[in-house]
Motif scaffolding. Structure first.
Motif, PDB file in Angstrom:
ATOM      1  N   LEU A 241       0.824  -1.204   0.000  1.00  0.00           N
ATOM      2  CA  LEU A 241       0.000   0.000   0.000  1.00  0.00           C
ATOM      3  C   LEU A 241       0.858   1.254   0.000  1.00  0.00           C
ATOM      4  N   TRP A 242       1.927   1.226   0.780  1.00  0.00           N
ATOM      5  CA  TRP A 242       2.843   2.368   0.877  1.00  0.00           C
ATOM      6  C   TRP A 242       3.484   2.658  -0.484  1.00  0.00           C
ATOM      7  N   VAL A 243       4.057   1.622  -1.100  1.00  0.00           N
ATOM      8  CA  VAL A 243       4.749   1.811  -2.378  1.00  0.00           C
ATOM      9  C   VAL A 243       3.765   2.226  -3.468  1.00  0.00           C
ATOM     10  N   GLY A 244       2.612   1.533  -3.539  1.00  0.00           N
ATOM     11  CA  GLY A 244       1.617   1.879  -4.554  1.00  0.00           C
ATOM     12  C   GLY A 244       1.103   3.297  -4.385  1.00  0.00           C
ATOM     13  N   GLY A 245       0.808   3.675  -3.132  1.00  0.00           N
ATOM     14  CA  GLY A 245       0.336   5.030  -2.874  1.00  0.00           C
ATOM     15  C   GLY A 245       1.376   6.079  -3.203  1.00  0.00           C
ATOM     16  N   GLU A 246       2.644   5.782  -2.908  1.00  0.00           N
ATOM     17  CA  GLU A 246       3.712   6.756  -3.183  1.00  0.00           C
ATOM     18  C   GLU A 246       3.942   6.913  -4.681  1.00  0.00           C
ATOM     19  N   LEU A 259       3.607  15.963  -0.394  1.00  0.00           N
ATOM     20  CA  LEU A 259       4.588  15.079   0.222  1.00  0.00           C
ATOM     21  C   LEU A 259       5.912  15.803   0.433  1.00  0.00           C
ATOM     22  N   HIS A 260       6.309  16.591  -0.555  1.00  0.00           N
ATOM     23  CA  HIS A 260       7.552  17.354  -0.425  1.00  0.00           C
ATOM     24  C   HIS A 260       7.453  18.352   0.727  1.00  0.00           C
ATOM     25  N   ASP A 261       6.313  19.027   0.848  1.00  0.00           N
ATOM     26  CA  ASP A 261       6.121  19.990   1.936  1.00  0.00           C
ATOM     27  C   ASP A 261       6.137  19.289   3.293  1.00  0.00           C
ATOM     28  N   MET A 269      13.445  16.144  11.880  1.00  0.00           N
ATOM     29  CA  MET A 269      13.164  14.837  12.482  1.00  0.00           C
ATOM     30  C   MET A 269      12.997  13.810  11.367  1.00  0.00           C
ATOM     31  N   PRO A 270      14.099  13.340  10.770  1.00  0.00           N
ATOM     32  CA  PRO A 270      14.017  12.479   9.583  1.00  0.00           C
ATOM     33  C   PRO A 270      13.224  11.193   9.793  1.00  0.00           C
ATOM     34  N   VAL A 271      13.327  10.606  10.977  1.00  0.00           N
ATOM     35  CA  VAL A 271      12.589   9.359  11.233  1.00  0.00           C
ATOM     36  C   VAL A 271      11.088   9.633  11.256  1.00  0.00           C
ATOM     37  N   VAL A 272      10.707  10.715  11.922  1.00  0.00           N
ATOM     38  CA  VAL A 272       9.290  11.091  11.978  1.00  0.00           C
ATOM     39  C   VAL A 272       8.787  11.458  10.580  1.00  0.00           C
ATOM     40  N   ALA A 273       9.631  12.166   9.820  1.00  0.00           N
ATOM     41  CA  ALA A 273       9.249  12.548   8.449  1.00  0.00           C
ATOM     42  C   ALA A 273       9.011  11.316   7.595  1.00  0.00           C
ATOM     43  N   TRP A 274       9.912  10.325   7.701  1.00  0.00           N
ATOM     44  CA  TRP A 274       9.752   9.092   6.931  1.00  0.00           C
ATOM     45  C   TRP A 274       8.472   8.372   7.328  1.00  0.00           C
ATOM     46  N   PHE A 275       8.228   8.265   8.646  1.00  0.00           N
ATOM     47  CA  PHE A 275       7.042   7.549   9.116  1.00  0.00           C
ATOM     48  C   PHE A 275       5.766   8.239   8.657  1.00  0.00           C
ATOM     49  N   CYS A 276       5.714   9.568   8.781  1.00  0.00           N
ATOM     50  CA  CYS A 276       4.513  10.303   8.376  1.00  0.00           C
ATOM     51  C   CYS A 276       4.274  10.180   6.875  1.00  0.00           C
ATOM     52  N   LYS A 277       5.350  10.235   6.098  1.00  0.00           N
ATOM     53  CA  LYS A 277       5.213  10.099   4.651  1.00  0.00           C
ATOM     54  C   LYS A 277       4.719   8.699   4.292  1.00  0.00           C
ATOM     55  N   ALA A 278       5.312   7.669   4.925  1.00  0.00           N
ATOM     56  CA  ALA A 278       4.890   6.294   4.653  1.00  0.00           C
ATOM     57  C   ALA A 278       3.445   6.078   5.075  1.00  0.00           C
ATOM     58  N   LEU A 279       3.053   6.647   6.221  1.00  0.00           N
ATOM     59  CA  LEU A 279       1.680   6.496   6.706  1.00  0.00           C
ATOM     60  C   LEU A 279       0.700   7.177   5.756  1.00  0.00           C
TER      61      LEU A 279
END
Length: 313
Positions: A241-246, A259-261, A269-279
């Motif tokens: 779902l993550w890959v397809g949505g991205e 997504l860029h914003d 907070m790169p870890v939080v940014a990654w998690f929020c983007k993936a979510l």
């Protein structure tokens, strides 16, 4: 005449040096591309083991080899040439093609989530009768299903590899894309092979010829692997779902900018940014899968009804 000949030799030497310098950069480009496709690699690795669950253990490695071989052939002989041709003649077509593949991944992921939370399909009186198939037919069906999913993931991998080398010499593009295809295929399916045979390794360690400590480790591996494979299935669905949505989000200017914003706002907070983007991509992928299912299911029922009518004539 001699001066012209030596000038030609100088030009050839300069061309060779430039080509060598370009090829020296191939490992760096392969490493960069591999890093960028890490999410897709996780998806591929997590999804594939489910295709051998429930089949004859003696056939597991053979099935994985068949899937890996078709995956590598698709990457090298179909997807890579297609990416080069599309990139040269109609570069605008790459994004829509990838978005269609992303929609398929979202649909597959939604179907798996839906099956976890709903039993209506199993209890519905309108459901079709279960058909009996042979182990050989089941194996072929699993391989075909795995290859269909893999070709979407492989297309995204090749597209990212192409974007990494776009604008460089054609020989550099071919070498980098081929190297990425071979490396990732071996890495993914080699690791999948280790996963599916881990329980056999545990059984081997649990035999009487080893010390009690090693036997205990073997028993622990045997007990742990079913839970691990179960969780790996959940991870594979989430990654799908993550890959397809991205993929789809990056193909739409508005969502790509959002997504860029989001990444920019959470840059500290790169870890939080990654998690929020993936979510965000995962939730979006689930919604897209829901929409696709509303189109696909009626079409499948109509096709099945027409097929039964044709057989009855």
């Amino acid at each position: 005449m001699p001066s012209g000949f030596f000038a030609l030799l100088d030009d050839i030497s300069a061309l060779v040096k430039a080509s060598a310098a370009s090829l020296d950069d191939v490992p760096t480009q392969v490493a960069k591309t591999t890093g960028k496709v890490s999410g897709i690699v996780i998806d591929d690795t997590a999804v594939t083991p489910k295709y051998v669950v429930g089949l004859d253990p003696s056939r597991e490695l053979s099935i994985i080899y068949r899937i890996a071989k078709k995956s590598l052939i698709n990457k090298l002989l179909i997807l890579s040439p297609a990416a080069l041709l599309l990139g040269y003649f109609i570069p605008w077509a790459i994004t829509p093609v990838l978005m269609l593949g992303g929609a398929y991944l979202c649909f597959e992921g939604y179907e798996k989530v839906h099956s976890l939370f709903s039993r209506r399909s199993a209890l519905s009186p309108e459901s079709e009768p279960v058909q009996e198939i042979t182990p050989e037919e089941l194996e072929q069906e699993r391989v075909s299903s795995a290859v269909r999913t893999d070709i979407i993931l492989s297309a995204e991998i090749i597209a990212i590899a192409y974007n990494q080398v776009n604008g460089q010499a054609i020989i550099n593009q071919i070498i980098v894309m081929a190297a990425v295809a071979v490396f990732i295929t071996i890495a993914v399916y080699g690791f999948v092979g280790l996963i599916v045979k881990a329980d056999d390794f545990g059984v081997h360690l649990a035999s009487d010829k080893y010390s009690p400590a090693i036997q205990k480790t073997g028993h622990g591996i045997v007990k742990f692997m079913p839970h691990f494979l179960n969780w790996l299935g959940y991870i594979g669905t989430a990654a799908m779902l993550w890959v397809g949505g991205e993929i789809i989000a990056h193909g739409i200017p508005v969502t790509a900018r959002l997504l860029h914003d989001l990444e920019h706002a959470l840059a500290s907070m790169p870890v939080v940014a990654w998690f929020c983007k993936a979510l965000a991509c995962g939730v979006g992928g689930l919604f897209i899968g829901f929409l696709v299912e509303k189109l696909v299911i009626p079409a499948k029922k109509l096709f099945s009804k027409q097929k039964r009518s044709a057989h009855s004539l």
